[in-house]
Design an enzyme around this catalytic site. Structure first.
Site, PDB file in Angstrom:
ATOM      1  N   GLU A 192       0.811  -1.211   0.000  1.00 30.89           N
ATOM      2  CA  GLU A 192       0.000   0.000   0.000  1.00 30.89           C
ATOM      3  C   GLU A 192       0.845   1.261   0.000  1.00 30.89           C
ATOM      4  OE1 GLU A 192      -2.351  -0.621   3.444  1.00 30.89           O
ATOM      5  OE2 GLU A 192      -0.592  -1.133   4.608  1.00 30.89           O
TER       6      GLU A 192
ATOM      7  N   CYS B 290       3.456   8.151   1.854  1.00 30.40           N
ATOM      8  CA  CYS B 290       4.030   7.057   2.644  1.00 30.40           C
ATOM      9  C   CYS B 290       4.187   5.843   1.723  1.00 30.40           C
ATOM     10  CB  CYS B 290       3.085   6.752   3.803  1.00 30.40           C
ATOM     11  SG  CYS B 290       3.618   5.381   4.809  1.00 30.40           S
TER      12      CYS B 290
ATOM     13  N   CYS C 131       7.026  -8.413   5.745  1.00 28.64           N
ATOM     14  CA  CYS C 131       8.245  -8.019   6.455  1.00 28.64           C
ATOM     15  C   CYS C 131       8.678  -9.188   7.326  1.00 28.64           C
ATOM     16  CB  CYS C 131       7.999  -6.792   7.328  1.00 28.64           C
ATOM     17  SG  CYS C 131       9.480  -6.238   8.212  1.00 28.64           S
TER      18      CYS C 131
ATOM     19  N   CYS D  47       7.621  -7.540  14.233  1.00 28.54           N
ATOM     20  CA  CYS D  47       7.337  -6.751  15.437  1.00 28.54           C
ATOM     21  C   CYS D  47       5.953  -7.143  15.962  1.00 28.54           C
ATOM     22  CB  CYS D  47       7.398  -5.255  15.126  1.00 28.54           C
ATOM     23  SG  CYS D  47       9.043  -4.768  14.556  1.00 28.54           S
TER      24      CYS D  47
ATOM     25  N   CYS E 138       2.593  -5.245  14.774  1.00 26.02           N
ATOM     26  CA  CYS E 138       2.533  -4.765  13.386  1.00 26.02           C
ATOM     27  C   CYS E 138       1.833  -5.782  12.493  1.00 26.02           C
ATOM     28  CB  CYS E 138       3.952  -4.507  12.878  1.00 26.02           C
ATOM     29  SG  CYS E 138       3.999  -4.084  11.133  1.00 26.02           S
TER      30      CYS E 138
ATOM     31  N   CYS F   8       0.122   1.664   8.859  1.00 24.37           N
ATOM     32  CA  CYS F   8       1.102   0.673   8.433  1.00 24.37           C
ATOM     33  C   CYS F   8       0.491  -0.715   8.290  1.00 24.37           C
ATOM     34  CB  CYS F   8       2.239   0.635   9.444  1.00 24.37           C
ATOM     35  SG  CYS F   8       3.449  -0.642   9.121  1.00 24.37           S
TER      36      CYS F   8
HETATM   37  N1  SAH Z   1       9.756  -1.123   8.985  1.00 23.90           N
HETATM   38  C1  SAH Z   1       9.944   0.241   9.279  1.00 23.90           C
HETATM   39  C2  SAH Z   1       8.988   1.182   8.577  1.00 23.90           C
HETATM   40  C3  SAH Z   1       7.561   0.778   8.395  1.00 23.90           C
HETATM   41  S1  SAH Z   1       6.483   0.823   9.751  1.00 23.90           S
HETATM   42  C4  SAH Z   1       9.884   0.466  10.766  1.00 23.90           C
HETATM   43  O1  SAH Z   1       9.500  -0.437  11.495  1.00 23.90           O
HETATM   44  O2  SAH Z   1      10.274   1.541  11.187  1.00 23.90           O
HETATM   45  C5  SAH Z   1       6.209   2.555  10.115  1.00 23.90           C
HETATM   46  C6  SAH Z   1       5.906   2.796  11.601  1.00 23.90           C
HETATM   47  O3  SAH Z   1       4.614   2.288  11.970  1.00 23.90           O
HETATM   48  C7  SAH Z   1       6.915   2.116  12.500  1.00 23.90           C
HETATM   49  O4  SAH Z   1       7.313   2.974  13.548  1.00 23.90           O
HETATM   50  C8  SAH Z   1       6.109   0.960  13.025  1.00 23.90           C
HETATM   51  O5  SAH Z   1       6.646   0.456  14.212  1.00 23.90           O
HETATM   52  C9  SAH Z   1       4.742   1.564  13.187  1.00 23.90           C
HETATM   53  N2  SAH Z   1       3.637   0.595  13.315  1.00 23.90           N
HETATM   54  C10 SAH Z   1       3.578  -0.665  12.867  1.00 23.90           C
HETATM   55  N3  SAH Z   1       2.395  -1.232  13.190  1.00 23.90           N
HETATM   56  C11 SAH Z   1       1.688  -0.299  13.847  1.00 23.90           C
HETATM   57  C12 SAH Z   1       0.383  -0.260  14.434  1.00 23.90           C
HETATM   58  N4  SAH Z   1      -0.431  -1.318  14.385  1.00 23.90           N
HETATM   59  N5  SAH Z   1       0.000   0.876  15.030  1.00 23.90           N
HETATM   60  C13 SAH Z   1       0.798   1.961  15.070  1.00 23.90           C
HETATM   61  N6  SAH Z   1       2.024   1.991  14.529  1.00 23.90           N
HETATM   62  C14 SAH Z   1       2.483   0.875  13.929  1.00 23.90           C
HETATM   63 FE1  SF4 Z   2       8.550  -4.793   9.745  1.00 24.64          FE
HETATM   64 FE2  SF4 Z   2       6.308  -3.871  10.832  1.00 24.64          FE
HETATM   65 FE3  SF4 Z   2       8.489  -4.213  12.348  1.00 24.64          FE
HETATM   66 FE4  SF4 Z   2       8.429  -2.220  10.533  1.00 24.64          FE
HETATM   67  S1  SF4 Z   2       7.109  -2.426  12.347  1.00 24.64           S
HETATM   68  S2  SF4 Z   2      10.113  -3.682  10.913  1.00 24.64           S
HETATM   69  S3  SF4 Z   2       7.199  -3.195   8.914  1.00 24.64           S
HETATM   70  S4  SF4 Z   2       7.343  -5.844  11.298  1.00 24.64           S
END
Ligand code: SAH
Ligand code: SF4
Length: 376
Positions: free
Chosen positions: A93, A106, A113, A117, A120, A351
């Site tokens: 997206e 964005c 990925c 995390c 996420c 995200c």
């Molecule tokens: N992989 C990279 C960039 C993509 S995610 C990273 O992790 O930085 C962009 C941001 O959204 C990151 O700070 C991530 O931790 C956050 N994010 C992921 N899932 C989320 C969620 N469910 N709610 C709020 N922020 C989230």
């Molecule tokens: Fe990957 Fe989501 Fe962690 Fe960013 S926040 S590194 S997209 S798993």
């Protein structure tokens, strides 16, 4: 015939080299670069100042092929989100966020990925593949194209009477995927964002967000320093190991040192720390105080992100009052702290949300395939 080469995959030097292999001069490559990226042109025949014979050859050997949108949704607050088909039932997206003085795009860097995390939805899908440079810069190409068309229609502008005022003033690599785990393709795309023959954005207006892959942060600093955001999300190693598993490999002391090294060459004199607010997990005043100690030697700002819930995540968003209190502690310690507005909630513009939603209903590939089939 060989499959045509997608010219969106090249940065300026790459295109010059590809032209040189065909006996064409560098200025020709720059000309085509400007047509593609500055004018948003994907038809060689329309490149009127390029020699006819070269145009014909390009049409045979090459193409300018951005990703294909399979869904286009606009939120009540103007946030616009595209779901892009990247083949093999994968989708990523791209989100455009209009604000008074700027427009931010964005961009995604990977389908899925691998870093997993805990909070996420992209991570929950697992890793599918890296996006090519053309698929990454193609998101900017496409958004410019679609937003430009919408604006011209609104203003009643004639074709050829195009207003080149920028709609997209900032780019953030904060969509799906970990940009620094797809380093080469991301850097090729970043170079195009910065190049005057392409998008000409200033380094300060292009941000890479990383979960903290330390050696790649050093490489980015050396090869293509842009503004840096680091997904911190925890104030100590025990908690971060759980929320951001890459922390086991690159713990906080190494991450903080990498941030300091990055700032030697960064276009901005601070790192932005992103911190997702998870109710009862990392949002206690004691965590805020621990953060102040942790970042003592790193010039930084904090961006608190209210958690965006998705089904079966196991987390909840912290209450606004709790977020305010947390922000207040950081601010009192002299750290500039903002709280991200939750935007585009009605189109799930966060995200990995949309693709995540697809996954949560049934098995991801099955459902996504159906989505793509319905749309195509
Ligand atoms: N992989 C990279 C960039 C993509 S995610 C990273 O992790 O930085 C962009 C941001 O959204 C990151 O700070 C991530 O931790 C956050 N994010 C992921 N899932 C989320 C969620 N469910 N709610 C709020 N922020 C989230
Ligand atoms: Fe990957 Fe989501 Fe962690 Fe960013 S926040 S590194 S997209 S798993």
């Amino acid at each position: 015939m060989n499959t045509p080469v997608n010219l969106l995959d090249f940065d300026v030097d790459g295109l010059i080299a590809w032209f040189a292999e065909r006996g064409e001069k560098p200025f020709r490559a720059r000309q085509v670069m400007r047509w593609m990226h500055r004018e948003g042109c994907n038809d060689f025949a329309a490149m009127t100042d390029v020699a006819k014979a070269l145009r014909a050859r390009l049409a045979e050997e090459a193409c300018i092929r951005p990703p294909v949108p399979v869904r286009d949704s606009v939120s009540a607050d103007g946030t616009r989100k595209w779901l892009l088909d990247v083949g093999n039932s994968n989708a990523v997206e791209t989100v455009f966020i209009p604000e008074t003085n700027r427009g931010t795009l964005c961009i995604s860097s990977q389908a899925g990925c691998a870093l997993d995390c805990a909070f996420c939805s992209t991570g929950k899908q697992g890793f599918n593949r890296n996006l090519s440079a053309g698929e990454i810069i193609g998101q900017l190409w496409l958004a410019n194209h679609l937003l430009g068309a919408a604006r011209e229609a609104e203003a009643g502008l004639e074709a050829g009477d195009k207003d080149n005022g920028r709609i997209i003033s900032n780019v953030v690599m904060m969509g799906m995927g970990e940009p620094l785990a797809n380093f080469d393709n991301v850097v090729t795309a970043l170079r195009l964002m910065l190049d005057d023959h392409a998008y000409g954005l200033s380094r300060r207006r292009v941000t890479v967000s990383t979960s903290g892959i330390v050696p790649a942060m050093d490489r980015l600093r050396d090869e293509c320093p842009v503004a840096l955001a680091v997904s911190l999300h925890a104030s100590n190693d025990a908690l971060r190991d759980r929320l951001v598993p890459i922390n086991v490999k690159y713990p906080l002391v190494e991450l903080m040192a990498a941030c300091r090294r990055y700032l030697d060459k960064a276009p901005r004199d601070f790192v932005t720390f992103e911190y997702v607010m998870l109710d009862g997990v990392n949002d206690d005043p004691a965590h805020a105080r621990e953060l102040i100690e942790l970042v003592r030697e790193v010039p930084c700002k904090f961006n608190l992100i209210p958690f965006n819930p998705f089904p079966n995540s196991g987390f909840q968003r912290s209450a606004p009052e709790r977020i305010r209190r947390f922000a207040g502690i950081l601010i009192d310690a002299g750290i500039v702290t903002t709280t991200r507005k939750t935007r585009g909630d009605d189109v799930d513009a966060a995200c990995g949300q949309l693709a995540g939603q697809v996954q949560d209903k049934t098995r991801r590939t099955v459902r996504l395939k159906q989505t793509l089939e319905v749309r195509s």
